[in-house]
Design an enzyme around this catalytic site. Structure first.
Site, PDB file in Angstrom:
ATOM      1  N   LYS B  82       0.815  -1.222   0.000  1.00  0.00           N
ATOM      2  CA  LYS B  82       0.000   0.000   0.000  1.00  0.00           C
ATOM      3  C   LYS B  82       0.844   1.265   0.000  1.00  0.00           C
ATOM      4  CE  LYS B  82      -3.773  -1.936   2.847  1.00  0.00           C
ATOM      5  NZ  LYS B  82      -4.845  -2.091   1.865  1.00  0.00           N
ATOM      6  N   ARG B 166     -23.218  -2.928  -3.910  1.00  0.00           N
ATOM      7  CA  ARG B 166     -24.581  -2.755  -4.448  1.00  0.00           C
ATOM      8  C   ARG B 166     -24.699  -1.430  -5.192  1.00  0.00           C
ATOM      9  NH1 ARG B 166     -28.419  -6.368  -3.589  1.00  0.00           N
ATOM     10  NH2 ARG B 166     -28.416  -7.667  -1.726  1.00  0.00           N
TER      11      ARG B 166
END
Lengths: 205, 295
Positions: B82, B166
């Site tokens: 990262k 979603r």
């Protein structure tokens, strides 16, 4: 003709999409029962250690070996490693093709590359001669091939990146990541030949 | 050789090879080997998992390259690491030591609150977090070759990962329902490059691989994200903050492969020991939320 794609992990959907474009029925294979009635199998790219471990854990090793004796099987990248007899380190292998492979032979991801390859065998599916754009992702090399293994493609420096042994096919690169369907058609041709033979005895091994 | 390295095709290609797999956070070479033996497709090498970054506070930066190199030596699978959002020098350092993928991550303290890294300038591929379609396409526009939901890292609470998955998938469905003349206004509304919006509309999915991340702690969580339509999962604190990391790691790997088979999910979920304790996202104060970092 229905072709299975080993769907334990990796880019199986890319293979499936190309086969569907070619009008071939497909099935994802995750358990031994899913091999029933198939005419051939593709083992996709992915991580060979993951694919091998999952195949062993879900009882697929022997069913895959048995299936391969009488059906066409093609491994791309991780799939080619999984098909080999020797990957020079301990990990689950089908041990079918008499090839020795070196994993991550080109180094880490920043060394991944694409290149135009000359693949004479593809003339069997298309007369027009043109290079095949091959995509190598942390790719293996086929370091040694046994007797009875035909070399299908090499890099310009001669190192082996595609091979065939009877009805088994191994490519260190990923035809499923391109729009060029010739390798898939080449594999389907082998699968059809094997299917018409109605094998009682293994072709190779 | 007329070989071309570092093309977008080979950057996206590695992410395609990781599909259907689990990428695990590890902080030592020993943990990396446990992850590889359990079937991880890649590991994320870092000094502190997100749960510890949360607990300990302070500025979270790129990990010591020495640690990352030791982890690279320990395993044969790809190693990710990262960098802080916008910290392109940390990225140059990770590219120089040869990591396989860089995560420009909101889990670390951002170095730039306005600009993300120009990821086209690198040969090494990048994965970036996103909460919605616009954010995902902005990152791809900057050169990201893989997207993950942001979720809410280090909580063990899957609710934000579900929300983001979603939202992205729902927006793609909405985009596909639009007549072409309405696409430009939609691109403006979500703040995304028009060409990428058109490409997403044609494909019916993001143009790059899309993993779930941020709060996944159990095989059932992983299978949930797969059934929702993600391509694979990152598990951060969820494995090595649990009672039996090797067993839980192997179980999550199996759950991602057999995400549609409740019998197998039931089998692999048995006797896994204590999950990570976790914190509910609802209990976090505004300043404790990591997903709001970046834009």
């Amino acid at each position: 003709m229905q072709i299975g794609i080993l769907a334990l992990q990796g880019d199986f959907i890319e293979h499936q999409h190309i086969l569907e474009r070619l009008g071939v029925r497909t099935r994802q294979v995750r358990l031994p029962a899913h091999l029933e009635g198939l005419d051939g199998l593709i083992i996709p790219g992915g991580e060979s250690t993951t694919i091998g471990k999952l195949a062993a854990d879900f009882g697929l090793m022997e069913p895959l070996r048995t299936f391969a004796l009488t059906h066409a099987v093609w491994g791309t990248c991780a799939g080619a490693i999984f098909l080999s007899k020797d990957a020079r380190r301990p990990q689950p292998l089908l041990g079918l093709m008499d090839i020795q492979v070196q994993r991550n032979a080109f180094g880490r991801q920043v060394e991944s590359f694409e290149i135009d390859l000359d693949v004479p065998a593809l003339r069997q599916v298309e007369e027009e001669v043109r290079p095949f754009r091959a995509v190598f992702i942390r790719a293996p090399l086929i370091e040694r091939v046994g007797p009875g293994v035909e070399i299908l493609a090499t890099l310009p420096d001669g190192r082996i990146v595609a091979a065939r042994q009877g009805h088994w096919l191994a490519t260190a690169f990923h035809p499923e990541l391109t729009d060029d369907t010739r390798f898939h058609r080449f594999f389907l041709k082998i699968a059809e030949e094997v299917a018409t033979l109605d094998l009682d005895v293994p072709l190779s091994r | 050789m007329n070989a071309e390295k570092g093309t977008f095709k080979v950057k996206v290609g590695l992410a395609q090879m990781l599909k259907g797999g689990v990428i695990m956070d590890v902080v030592t070479p020993e943990q990396a080997r446990i992850a590889e033996d359990a079937g991880a497709v890649a590991v994320m090498a870092l000094e502190r998992v997100p749960a510890d970054i949360r607990a300990q506070g302070g500025v979270a930066r790129m990990s010591d390259p020495e640690l990352i190199l030791k982890i690279m030596d320990a395993v044969s699978i790809p190693v990710m690491a990262k960098v802080r959002i916008g910290h392109f020098v940390e990225a140059q350092i990770l590219e120089a030591i040869g990591v396989d993928y860089i995560d420009e991550s909101e889990v670390l303290t951002p170095a730039d609150e306005e600009h993300h890294i120009n990821k086209h300038a690198f040969k090494v591929p990048f994965v970036c977090g996103a909460r919605d379609l616009g954010e995902a396409l902005r990152r791809i526009g900057e050169g990201a070759a893989m997207i993950r939901t942001k979720g809410e890292a280090g909580t063990g609470d899957v609710v934000e990962a579900v929300r983001h998955a979603r939202r992205i998938l729902g927006q793609i469905r909405h985009l596909q329902s639009l007549p072409e003349e309405e696409v430009m206004a939609y691109a403006k509304e979500i703040g995304a490059p028009y060409e990428l919006v058109m490409e997403t509309r044609a494909l019916g999915r993001l143009p790059v691989v899309n993993f779930a991340a941020g709060g996944i702690a159990t095989p059932a969580d992983a299978a949930l994200m797969m059934q929702l339509g993600m391509d694979g999962v990152f598990v951060g604190s969820g494995i090595f903050k649990s009672g039996d990391p090797a067993k839980r790691a192997a179980a999550i790997v199996k759950a991602v492969t057999h995400y549609n088979d409740p019998q197998i999910l039931a089998e692999v979920s048995r006797n896994l020991g204590e999950p990570m304790v976790g914190r509910t996202v609802a209990s976090l104060a505004e300043h404790e939320m990591m997903a709001g970092r970046g834009w």
